[in-house]
Design an enzyme around this catalytic site. Structure first.
Site, PDB file in Angstrom:
ATOM      1  N   ASP A 334       0.834  -1.203   0.000  1.00  0.00           N
ATOM      2  CA  ASP A 334       0.000   0.000   0.000  1.00  0.00           C
ATOM      3  C   ASP A 334       0.869   1.253   0.000  1.00  0.00           C
ATOM      4  OD1 ASP A 334       0.795  -0.788   2.672  1.00  0.00           O
ATOM      5  OD2 ASP A 334      -0.449   0.838   3.415  1.00  0.00           O
ATOM      6  N   GLU A 335       0.268   2.326  -0.409  1.00  0.00           N
ATOM      7  CA  GLU A 335       0.851   3.669  -0.341  1.00  0.00           C
ATOM      8  C   GLU A 335       2.264   3.743  -0.924  1.00  0.00           C
ATOM      9  OE1 GLU A 335      -1.121   6.212   3.058  1.00  0.00           O
ATOM     10  OE2 GLU A 335       0.029   4.586   3.950  1.00  0.00           O
TER      11      GLU A 335
END
Length: 577
Positions: A334-335
């Site tokens: 993620d991210e």
């Protein structure tokens, strides 16, 4: 498959028999069970004394026997005093309850995703009670229900009661981040114990992040030795085994998350050569937000183009798989912050030769996913791997049968995008399920808190404010606007406590009883038999359940003044006529 078919048939048989022998009726007194059972039949509310010699007769099982002993001690010693005395008389004809007999159809069913957790419970007028379940994990849920039915001094229990119960969603979890701030083993165990009380079944352990690497791994000892905050802020293999065993004894799976390739700045303390943009200021002066090096302080992404990255990461995965028997392995992804990878010379060269950041991520996933899968693990990723607007992986590299996606953005819309693409989903929408929201921002030297200067101070400075109240959590329908087929792909949900501004001193109050609200909505739903949301009647029940949790040593915060619980309905927005 044959075993699952047999246990499902057994559960269905129990439900059919239950409906044939008794009509459905609602709970008719202040006796409380949380989460509310699916079917609770008590046609003639009466109670009996619990015999001082009360016992539980059950089959022997490595984990279940521990649960039986624990519940028996609690039943005999808790002497719970409800906030409002139940208006139930002791039956003159009912014998003191002498025993609870537990029958389990399949003692070998493992604790895993989709295991049958149904049970039926009958407490007779003649001094006995029977708990029947397909598996020991369903029997654990039934023991918890029975323990909540007992109250008073001397001990009393309702009689003439029949319950059939099973969860609506198979995955009911809680995420705890132990990287940003450290939580001792005793705090994790207390959290798992409270999860068992609330019939939750997955402790999602976000162990590592850019801020610290507190896990000690035999094949990569330097990661924990250098990445932990202090020597006394580590989790040894013995600690992990203790936590996993404790989880099994409470019907809670422990799912590890080793987030990568983002959120890995702490790895650079041991292996600086494999981490891009480590230990840099996250938003250098003059940078636009889209050019940031991280979305919050604590920079660092693993470099997918460095072969050394995979030597280290595969050792990490091997150790984690050895330590955690759980069949789900959460790999994060993620991210991904473009600025971080763009700051790395090796990746910068790749981009200058026509490569893209999405291709960099695909190289990472195509190298790590087959390896994790080869170790007999289903891989869980955050939604970003498929849905991120800038850096994502094409669906052809994400096999639907072996991957689960966890949502955290854009509420039901992202859940819809995932399941409509054929993927199974775990829902953790930040708009509803993030328990850290609403407590402000942790950045220093922040001018937005000078309200007189700009007048734009909103939501307490929290990116995901406001605070998520228990009613916000309770009322969230995680399959909203999904087709019947799409809804089947939603495994369940998880609330999340990220720890930028949380540590053991506030742990219980941040989690409970708001997590209890999700627990009921995922177990038996948030609607009554007519389809109407039942948050109004849930208020009094949650007050009572919070009271019992506190007496059990869980520091759950209050949701109302005690006066409200003692004066039913007087604290509602609308007076019931």
């Amino acid at each position: 498959m044959a075993l699952q078919w047999r246990t499902d048939i057994f559960s269905t048989f129990l439900l059919l028999v239950f409906f044939l022998i008794s009509p459905i009726s609602s709970l008719q007194s202040a006796i409380n069970v949380w989460p509310k059972p699916r079917v609770f039949n008590w046609p003639d509310p009466q109670a009996a004394l619990l015999s001082p010699n009360f016992t539980i007769i059950s089959p022997r099982h490595h984990y279940f026997s521990s649960a039986v002993d624990r519940h028996l001690r609690r039943i005999l010693t808790e002497k719970h005093r409800p906030l409002v005395d139940p208006s139930v008389n002791i039956s003159s004809s009912a014998s003191p309850l002498q025993k609870l007999t537990v029958s389990v159809a399949d003692l070998s069913a493992p604790l895993q995703n989709g295991v049958n957790e149904s049970y039926s419970l009958h407490i007779s007028l003649t001094g006995s009670a029977n708990l029947v379940s397909s598996t020991v994990w369903g029997a654990m849920r039934g023991l918890e229900t029975f323990s909540q039915l007992v109250w008073g001094d001397p001990l009393r229990v309702p009689v003439g009661v029949s319950i059939w119960d099973a969860p609506l969603f198979q995955h009911r979890g809680l995420i705890l981040d132990t990287s940003r701030n450290y939580y001792g083993v005793e705090h994790i165990l207390r959290t798992i114990e409270a999860m068992g009380m609330n019939k939750l079944n997955v402790f999602h352990w976000h162990i590592t992040d850019s801020h610290s690497f507190p896990l000690v791994l035999p094949l990569e000892p330097e990661l924990g030795a250098k990445g932990a905050y202090r020597d006394d802020m580590k989790y040894s293999p013995e600690d992990v085994r203790r936590i996993v065993k404790f989880g099994m004894e409470h019907g809670v799976r422990v799912m590890p998350e080793i987030d990568s390739p983002g959120h890995t700045g702490s790895w650079a303390l041991a292996y600086p050569e494999i981490v891009s943009c480590a230990n840099m200021f996250w938003l250098p002066a003059g940078y636009k937000w889209e050019d940031r090096l991280a979305s919050e302080p604590g920079t660092g992404h693993l470099n997918p183009l460095n072969p050394k990255t995979y030597e280290v990461l595969k050792n990490v995965v091997r150790d984690v798989v050895d330590l955690f028997p759980e069949s789900f392995y959460h790999s994060g992804v993620d991210e991904i912050v473009p600025g971080c990878w763009k700051a790395d010379p090796l990746i910068k060269s790749f981009l200058s030769n026509g490569g893209t950041l999405s291709q960099v991520l695909e190289i990472f996933v195509n190298t790590t996913f087959p390896f994790i899968h080869s170790l007999n693990r289903t891989v869980v990723y955050w939604e970003d791997v498929l849905l991120d607007d800038i850096v994502s992986v094409r669906p052809e590299f994400l096999p639907r049968e072996n991957i689960i996606l966890q949502t955290w953005n854009n509420g039901v819309n992202n859940t819809k995008r995932i399941v409509s693409s054929g993927y199974r989903a775990i829902v953790s929408s930040s708009e509803y399920y993030y328990l850290d929201c609403g407590h402000g921002d942790f950045l220093g030297n922040n001018s937005q808190y000078d309200e007189q200067a700009n007048g734009e101070y909103k939501d307490g400075g929290s990116w995901c404010g406001p605070f998520k109240t228990w009613q916000t959590i309770y009322n969230y329908d995680i399959t909203y606007k999904l087709s019947e087929e799409e809804a089947k792909l939603v495994l369940g949900g998880e609330v999340a406590l990220w720890s930028e501004q949380a540590d053991p001193t506030v742990l219980d109050a941040r989690l409970w009883p708001r997590t209890s609200a999700m627990a009921e909505s995922l177990w038996s739903g948030n609607r009554d038999e007519s389809g109407k949301k039942r948050y109004a009647e849930a208020t009094d029940r949650l007050n009572e359940w919070r009271n019992r949790m506190v007496k059990r040593g869980i520091g759950a915060e209050p949701i109302q003044p005690l006066w409200c619980a003692r004066n039913t309905g007087m604290c509602n927005t609308v007076q019931k006529i």
